[in-house]
Write an enzyme that holds these catalytic residues in place. Structure first.
Site, short mmCIF file in Angstrom:
data_model
loop_
_atom_site.label_atom_id
_atom_site.label_comp_id
_atom_site.label_asym_id
_atom_site.label_seq_id
_atom_site.Cartn_x
_atom_site.Cartn_y
_atom_site.Cartn_z
N GLU A 178 -10.48 15.35 -67.91
CA GLU A 178 -11.01 16.71 -68.07
C GLU A 178 -10.27 17.74 -67.20
OE1 GLU A 178 -15.17 16.02 -67.22
OE2 GLU A 178 -15.60 15.62 -69.32
N GLU A 247 -15.66 11.47 -75.62
CA GLU A 247 -17.01 11.56 -75.06
C GLU A 247 -17.90 12.38 -75.98
OE1 GLU A 247 -17.60 12.87 -71.08
OE2 GLU A 247 -16.16 11.46 -70.21
#
Length: 815
Positions: A178, A247
């Site tokens: 991320e 995710e």
């Protein structure tokens, strides 16, 4: 053109028949030449126990998953520099071997920054304390340490033959995590760092593809992947890359003081179907099993010990129904079109605003497979001409076999709902309650200002403690000349998360928060006055740009005394401050039943309650059976709990969720956000705490509680969590599957009606039409069984006239 990954380190490996070739293109993962769509689920090995792993993995497989994903947690494996731990529930090699034994693939997300609501995002605090280090940027010290750890993990995987290129289960690996969300803060150094990450990863030569998460500019050959509640609009940065949803958030995490989040099965399935409708190749549920934050592993700060996440399997490993079953049926529906989806040509037609038909066609055979989506919040009817007319509920996707027959709709839940209950343990302790011993935390040394070292400044907490304890004592003294200060106030600026303030040995007040100013009246005597401030962390920050630099504790303060009577202000920030790390009880290992300081424990006719800084100890017998065990800590305040020396995490039942914002009905329609369908208003954020059965002995066990703010352990009790009742409302043409927990059987059918039943679970009622045989058919199939299957059809229940409606079977049963 395919991007082919084969480990080239050694001809022997290339020649072995066990090596698995992992390729991909924009439409499929290609494993040994077979074109596949992949369903994966996150199960974090340190959030459960090795004894739980086989059952969790098997339930994931039974739910239709192809792969299991996990992060690697750097600070758990290397708590001190070059001192490693891969034992117990940190044995990730064993975890992946069990994944392979179950016939599943593995996805390895090394990070080594992981976020994950894990303490400090998985980064070790000792790394933060190295002089000159800058984390997650183009810094040589950080890159060296990151490479050393990454290489160690890769080498361990290679030695254990865990990569697919060696015949192992791991088909994908991830570096960093991320970073694209926060790279702006690091400017050019961030871009250089990501380039280095990619080069370092590829040089590991693992023989399977690497991915990067939330990294739109991921360098080739990295595959960039997305995260979120929805990902159908995501497009990879390389047209040859597969579309990966690494995710898909199945629910959300919880913080102390917050309500319980919930994401409906309908909306989660909608997100999955939209993703594969738009060309998705690989999807990973985050989380599929959330588990428990044992020890001091929670991040945040203020993340709860439970990491249930409203996942398809609950914290204890039970199936979260209907979510688990609804997704299982979705996986089967999508897999039925896998061949066409992975080779076909896709065309999307908009029938009206928010109504889209995506048709996948095998150009050689002409076979078709369709997704019909309704992105609106009202129902719709769509006429597909020769393919038929379809009623499609709001905010849903229908999967059409051959583009003519609906085989699944995301808003039509045709699986059971399980009502979980906590049951009393049937033994002598239930009637008599637990018997407690206790001892006080020795704090006199700190209250008298005695520390281990001193500094003429207020130090940042991580820098001092290296996070070996939640607790850091700050101590100083101030001399008051002349008369006493009767109208003084103590001001303390804290960077979090909890502060307890003592003056001359007495607790004057406490406060908690992210960043706050503590203010409390205080009386000071002429002469020397001792000020003791206990700063407490509740998990270190785990996300955000430059999050590692976020201060903890008092970090410069200021700390001031103000006397309103004589308009005097004393700034104590540059005083000589004495420091002490941790509690004396931690040093003496009072949490361990075998601690040599057993003489400190005492009994009394009246158990001291409501006293801060107190230790409690009791024994209990292991509950019979195999059902998950929980301890009810209602009545306790805040602290830490251990079973037979094993930490089951922090507790804080005194932290009550807001009493507002919990709707009676949860509407699945419309975009989900983490605060959409809340529950548990006005109740303790977390009352129940998981006690893994592997922590228990065959007979008597010891529980030890450290109570920080004052509580009453007389209400503490142990229970097991089971399926209490099950219910379902299933459309004709489907097969209803009902099941209790392993070892439980269906004992009673409270309601059964095939026809037009009304209401919902726990409040079903007969409609205007019903098959008379409904109860007897269900009872015959299910009573006395752990599980049963019922074809929902007139052939099974008898022909009935229900006008022009789709008949349903509603059932409620007791386990």
């Amino acid at each position: 053109m395919l991007k082919s990954w084969i480990l080239v380190a050694g001809l022997a490996l290339l020649c072995t028949s066990f090596a698995i070739q992992v390729d991909y293109d924009s439409k499929a993962m290609i494993i040994d030449g077979q074109r596949k769509l992949i369903f994966s689920g996150s199960i974090h090995y340190p959030r459960s126990t090795p004894e739980m792993w086989p059952d969790l993995i098997q339930k994931a497989k039974d739910g239709g998953l192809d792969a299991i994903e996990t992060y690697i947690f750097w600070n758990a494996h290397e708590p001190r520099r070059r001192q490693y731990n891969f034992n117990g529930n940190l044995d990730f090699e064993k975890f992946f071997k069990l994944v392979q034994q179950a016939g599943l693939y593995g996805i390895l997300r090394i990070g080594p920054y992981v976020c994950a609501e894990w303490n400090y995002g998985g980064l070790p605090v000792w790394l933060h304390n190295i002089e000159g280090v800058e984390m997650r940027t183009d810094n040589e010290i950080f890159k060296k340490e990151m490479q050393i750890f990454t290489t160690k993990i890769v080498d361990m995987c290679k030695e254990a033959k865990l990569f697919a290129s060696q015949g192992g289960p791991i088909i994908l690996a991830q570096i960093e995590n991320e970073y694209g969300n926060i790279m702006w803060a690091y400017k050019d150094a961030g871009k250089a760092y990501i380039k280095w990450c990619a080069e370092m990863a590829v040089a590991q030569n693992i023989g399977v593809p690497w991915i990067m998460c939330q990294q739109d500019d991921a360098p080739q050959p990295m595959i960039n992947a997305c995260t979120g509640f929805y990902c159908h609009e995501f497009t990879p940065n390389n047209p040859k890359s597969p579309k990966i949803f690494i995710e898909l958030w199945t629910g959300w995490f919880k913080k102390w003081g917050q309500k319980d989040p919930h994401r409906t099965a309908e909306d989660l399935a909608f997100s999955v179907a939209r993703f594969y409708q738009s060309g998705g190749v690989l999807l990973n549920y985050y989380m599929y099993h959330g588990g428990t934050n044992f020890g001091r592993t929670t991040g945040g700060p203020f993340i709860t010990t439970s990491y249930d996440y409203d996942a398809p399997m609950d914290e204890f490993g039970n199936l979260n129904q209907p979510k688990w079953g609804h997704l299982k049926q979705l996986h089967a529906a999508i897999k039925s079109g896998e061949k066409i989806l992975t080779i076909g040509t896709a065309v999307t037609k908009e029938y009206s605003y928010g109504i889209n038909l995506t048709t996948y066609t095998d150009d050689k055979t002409g076979e078709r497979f369709c997704f019909l989506s309704n992105n609106r919040t009202e129902d719709a009817t769509v006429d597909l001409q020769q393919d038929g007319k379809f009623d499609i509920p709001a905010w849903s996707v229908s999967i059409l076999d051959g583009c003519k027959k609906e085989i699944y709709n995301t808003a039509k839940v045709n699986t059971q709902t399980s009502i979980m209950v906590k049951t009393q343990i049937d033994n002598e302790e239930k009637a008599a309650g637990l018997t407690w011993m206790w001892t006080t935390e020795a704090v006199k040394d700190a209250l008298y200002g005695k520390g281990r070292f001193s500094a003429r400044q207020l130090l940042e907490q991580k820098r001092v403690t290296s996070d070996v304890s939640d607790y850091l004592w700050y101590m100083t003294s101030v001399d008051i000349n002349g008369t006493s200060w009767e109208n003084a106030n103590l001001f303390v600026n804290s960077s979090g998360q909890v502060l307890h303030a003592y003056v001359n040995g007495k607790l004057i007040g406490s406060q908690s928060g992210y960043i706050f100013q503590f203010k409390n009246p205080v009386s000071l005597l002429p002469g020397r006055n001792i000020i003791t401030l206990l700063s407490v962390t509740v998990g270190l920050q785990n996300y955000g740009e430059l999050f590692d630099l976020g201060p903890e504790g008092l970090d410069g303060g200021p700390v001031r005394l103000m006397d309103e009577g004589n308009a005097t202000t004393l700034d104590l920030s540059s005083n000589t401050w004495n420091y002490k790390i941790g509690l004396n009880g931690e040093i003496k290992q009072l949490h361990d039943p075998n601690s040599p300081y057993a003489r400190l424990w005492r009994t009394s006719e009246v158990l001291p309650t409501g006293r801060p800084m107190t230790w409690y100890k009791s024994t209990f017998k292991t509950p019979s059976g195999t059902d998950p065990v929980v301890v009810d800590l209602q009545g306790m305040g805040k602290g830490h709990a251990w079973i037979n020396g094993n930490s089951i995490g922090r507790f804080w039942p005194a932290k009550i969720a807001d009493g507002n914002g919990c709707p009676r009905e949860c509407d699945y329609r419309g975009k989900y956000t983490e605060d959409k369908c809340m529950s548990n208003c006005g109740k303790p954020t977390q009352r129940w705490y998981h006690v893994p059965r592997s922590f228990l002995t065959n007979n008597t066990n010891t529980m030890i509680l450290f109570e920080e703010i004052g509580g009453n352990p007389s209400q503490v009790s142990f229970k097991t969590t089971i399926v209490g009742s099950i219910c379902a409302n299933v459309e004709e043409g489907n097969t209803l599957e009902l099941s209790c927990n392993k070892g439980q059987t269906i004992s009673e059918i409270k309601f059964a009606s095939f026809g037009d039943p009304q209401g919902k679970c726990s409040s079903f009622q007969k409609g205007f039409c019903e098959a008379e045989l409904s109860p007897s058919v269900v009872e015959k199939a299910c009573i006395g069984m752990e599980s049963c299957k019922i074809d929902v059809s007139e052939a099974n229940f008898g022909s009935i006239e229900c006008r022009n409606i789709t008949k349903k079977l509603a059932v409620e049963a007791i386990c």
